[in-house]
Design a protein around this motif. Structure first.
Motif, PDB file in Angstrom:
ATOM      1  N   UNK A  40       0.832  -1.207   0.000  1.00  0.00           N
ATOM      2  CA  UNK A  40       0.000   0.000   0.000  1.00  0.00           C
ATOM      3  C   UNK A  40       0.869   1.261   0.000  1.00  0.00           C
ATOM      4  N   UNK A  41       1.888   1.256   0.861  1.00  0.00           N
ATOM      5  CA  UNK A  41       2.779   2.421   0.948  1.00  0.00           C
ATOM      6  C   UNK A  41       3.525   2.618  -0.364  1.00  0.00           C
ATOM      7  N   UNK A  42       3.968   1.538  -0.970  1.00  0.00           N
ATOM      8  CA  UNK A  42       4.689   1.603  -2.236  1.00  0.00           C
ATOM      9  C   UNK A  42       3.787   2.118  -3.352  1.00  0.00           C
ATOM     10  N   UNK A  43       2.499   1.885  -3.210  1.00  0.00           N
ATOM     11  CA  UNK A  43       1.536   2.360  -4.195  1.00  0.00           C
ATOM     12  C   UNK A  43       1.105   3.802  -3.984  1.00  0.00           C
ATOM     13  N   UNK A  44       1.661   4.457  -2.975  1.00  0.00           N
ATOM     14  CA  UNK A  44       1.360   5.872  -2.756  1.00  0.00           C
ATOM     15  C   UNK A  44       0.416   6.161  -1.604  1.00  0.00           C
ATOM     16  N   UNK A  45       0.021   5.157  -0.860  1.00  0.00           N
ATOM     17  CA  UNK A  45      -0.879   5.377   0.271  1.00  0.00           C
ATOM     18  C   UNK A  45      -0.101   6.062   1.398  1.00  0.00           C
ATOM     19  N   UNK A  46      -0.397   7.352   1.623  1.00  0.00           N
ATOM     20  CA  UNK A  46       0.336   8.130   2.621  1.00  0.00           C
ATOM     21  C   UNK A  46       0.164   7.562   4.033  1.00  0.00           C
ATOM     22  N   UNK A  47      -1.046   7.164   4.391  1.00  0.00           N
ATOM     23  CA  UNK A  47      -1.293   6.642   5.736  1.00  0.00           C
ATOM     24  C   UNK A  47      -0.512   5.351   5.970  1.00  0.00           C
ATOM     25  N   UNK A  48      -0.433   4.497   4.957  1.00  0.00           N
ATOM     26  CA  UNK A  48       0.331   3.258   5.088  1.00  0.00           C
ATOM     27  C   UNK A  48       1.813   3.574   5.288  1.00  0.00           C
ATOM     28  N   UNK A  49       2.319   4.550   4.540  1.00  0.00           N
ATOM     29  CA  UNK A  49       3.726   4.928   4.688  1.00  0.00           C
ATOM     30  C   UNK A  49       3.992   5.503   6.073  1.00  0.00           C
TER      31      UNK A  49
END
Length: 137
Positions: A73-82
């Protein structure tokens, strides 16, 4: 009445690891899947070292699976996941961008207050110590 369990039943390791990999791991679901009452399952995990190790390994598998999904998710651009990954893996939050929380601390230690006569003696001594006796003021 059936005899209480003293360890996890045969095949529990593979079954719990499969549940963990599929995101279905919980104490109640594991106990049900293994045909054990939940109270006995919890007692076996607490008392039997081999059973506890199997459970901890299954939890590790689950953690790795969840971190992998969060990473995707983070790698896909999800800021909250990052943000969550930074907080969980590296201790960084928006409240503490430095991570360690060890910011700078400054302490001032002041001497105890002097009574007025002692203070005047100190001031007069300081004035006498000046080269011109404190006359320039």
């Amino acid at each position: 009445m059936a005899r209480p369990y003293t360890s996890l039943p045969a095949g529990a390791k593979n079954h719990l690891e499969a549940m963990a990999a599929n995101g279905m791991l919980s104490e109640s679901k594991a106990a049900t899947a293994l045909g054990m009452p939940i109270d006995q399952f919890k007692r076996v995990i607490a008392d039997d070292a081999a059973s506890k190790q199997i459970w901890e390994n299954a939890l590790s598998i689950e953690k790795d699976e969840l971190l992998g999904k969060l990473w995707s998710l983070a790698d896909g651009g999800d800021r909250q996941a990052a943000t969550t990954l930074l907080a969980v893996r590296h201790g960084l939050t928006e409240k503490q961008p430095t991570g360690g929380g060890g910011g700078v601390t400054v302490n001032f230690t002041l001497p105890a207050a002097l009574d007025p006569s002692e203070y005047m003696k100190t001031v007069q001594s300081a004035q006498k110590a000046l080269p011109d006796g404190g006359a320039n003021e």
